[in-house]
Motif scaffolding. Structure first.
Motif, PDB file in Angstrom:
ATOM      1  N   ASP A  96       1.010  -1.336  -0.015  1.00 28.06           N
ATOM      2  CA  ASP A  96      -0.300   0.567  -0.036  1.00 28.06           C
ATOM      3  C   ASP A  96       0.462   1.648   0.171  1.00 28.06           C
ATOM      4  OD1 ASP A  96      -1.497   1.302   0.460  1.00 28.06           O
ATOM      5  OD2 ASP A  96      -3.014   0.886   1.791  1.00 28.06           O
ATOM      6  N   THR A  97       0.833   2.134  -0.956  1.00 24.67           N
ATOM      7  CA  THR A  97       1.755   3.133  -0.690  1.00 24.67           C
ATOM      8  C   THR A  97       1.096   4.437  -0.553  1.00 24.67           C
ATOM      9  OG1 THR A  97       1.345   3.519  -3.062  1.00 24.67           O
ATOM     10  CG2 THR A  97       3.247   1.632  -2.939  1.00 24.67           C
ATOM     11  N   SER A  98      -0.036   4.206   0.113  1.00 22.00           N
ATOM     12  CA  SER A  98      -1.179   5.314   0.026  1.00 22.00           C
ATOM     13  C   SER A  98      -0.937   6.544   1.006  1.00 22.00           C
ATOM     14  CB  SER A  98      -2.508   4.700   0.087  1.00 22.00           C
ATOM     15  OG  SER A  98      -2.913   4.242   1.409  1.00 22.00           O
TER      16      SER A  98
ATOM     17  N   VAL B  72       4.439   6.089   1.931  1.00 20.79           N
ATOM     18  CA  VAL B  72       5.629   4.870   1.437  1.00 20.79           C
ATOM     19  C   VAL B  72       4.975   3.421   1.369  1.00 20.79           C
ATOM     20  CG1 VAL B  72       6.919   5.532   3.960  1.00 20.79           C
ATOM     21  CG2 VAL B  72       5.073   3.921   4.717  1.00 20.79           C
ATOM     22  N   SER B  73       6.470   2.488   1.087  1.00 24.70           N
ATOM     23  CA  SER B  73       5.809   1.209   0.393  1.00 24.70           C
ATOM     24  C   SER B  73       5.118   0.329   1.799  1.00 24.70           C
ATOM     25  CB  SER B  73       6.504   0.415  -0.411  1.00 24.70           C
ATOM     26  OG  SER B  73       6.508   1.173  -1.204  1.00 24.70           O
TER      27      SER B  73
ATOM     28  N   THR C 253       7.947  -2.319   6.034  1.00 24.69           N
ATOM     29  CA  THR C 253       8.342  -1.420   4.993  1.00 24.69           C
ATOM     30  C   THR C 253       9.022  -2.899   3.579  1.00 24.69           C
ATOM     31  OG1 THR C 253       9.910  -0.703   5.406  1.00 24.69           O
ATOM     32  CG2 THR C 253       8.153   0.719   6.470  1.00 24.69           C
TER      33      THR C 253
END
Length: 245
Positions: free
Chosen positions: A198-200, A203-204, A226
């Protein structure tokens, strides 16, 4: 990834149909027994006088200890059944509940539609209580585990239904990326790893989860990091937590 409040109702119709089929099966079996008996020749009854039976000596079997009696265990302090934080682990980045407990309002807030979840959990699902623990290892790896207990006085399948919702929303039919595995020793318990981050949040953020139930308790395990989360991590946590129940 968490279920909407409406999702909490999925599976109730299926459970009712299965229960109905079971009842019909018992009735059909009983009727067949009567028909077979009706075709048989009557048998003579044994004499009324029977030899007296010796009374068994001793006080009978010992009652189960509190450790062996699951009812005593799960009706006690639910927080004691949660996995202990690993040595060196720190507090979670977002601590849920207060002193290890989540009330109905706090638990409903974990759903996408808290108001609807509150109504359903208070009425249909007969929410009783929820215990929670969370911790952080290193700078990015975090774990949260919840044990949610239901009264199950009316329908008797709330914990199973909630776990079923967890399975459904963890891996929707159009999700071909999520990997899943059964949790050993749990019947239908499942663990999931989401390989797509999820990059929202800028960060990944990778995630994994596990859902299972036993009796009136549903277990939820949530892991975030992460970097990709190994299958062994979520399976190990879920298996060890279920062994506590």
């Amino acid at each position: 990834m968490q279920a909407t409040p409406e999702g909490g109702r999925k599976g109730r119709r299926t459970v009712a149909l299965i229960a109905g089929a079971a009842v019909l099966g018992v009735v059909a079996g009983t009727c067949a027994g009567y028909l077979v008996q009706a075709d048989r020749e009557p048998t003579a009854l044994p004499p009324l006088s029977q030899p007296s039976l010796a009374q068994a000596k001793g006080a009978g079997p010992e009652p189960l200890s509190a450790a062996q009696d699951r009812k005593v265990k799960v009706d006690g302090d639910l927080r004691k059944l949660l996995l202990k934080k690993p040595g060196g682990a720190r507090k979670g980045l977002v601590e849920e509940g207060e002193d290890g407990w989540m009330d109905l309002g706090e638990y409903a807030e974990t759903y996408k539609s808290p108001a609807g979840a509150f109504r359903n959990l208070a009425a249909d699902n007969e929410f009783r209580r929820a215990a929670v623990t969370d911790w952080r290892e290193g700078s990015t790896y975090s774990v949260e585990i919840r044990l949610v207990q239901f009264r199950q006085e009316e329908k008797g399948a709330e914990a199973a239904d909630e776990a079923s919702d967890g399975y459904y929303y963890a891996q929707p039919s159009d999700d071909y990326d999520t990997e899943s595995w059964p949790i050993p020793g749990t019947g239908d318990g499942m663990a999931y790893v989401h390989p797509k981050p999820d990059t929202s949040y800028g960060v990944s953020l990778y995630s994994a989860e596990a859902h299972a139930w036993r009796g009136d308790i549903e277990m939820q395990v949530w892991i975030y990091d992460t970097k990709p989360i190994p299958k062994a991590k979520v399976l190990d946590l879920a298996k060890r937590q279920m062994e506590q129940l």
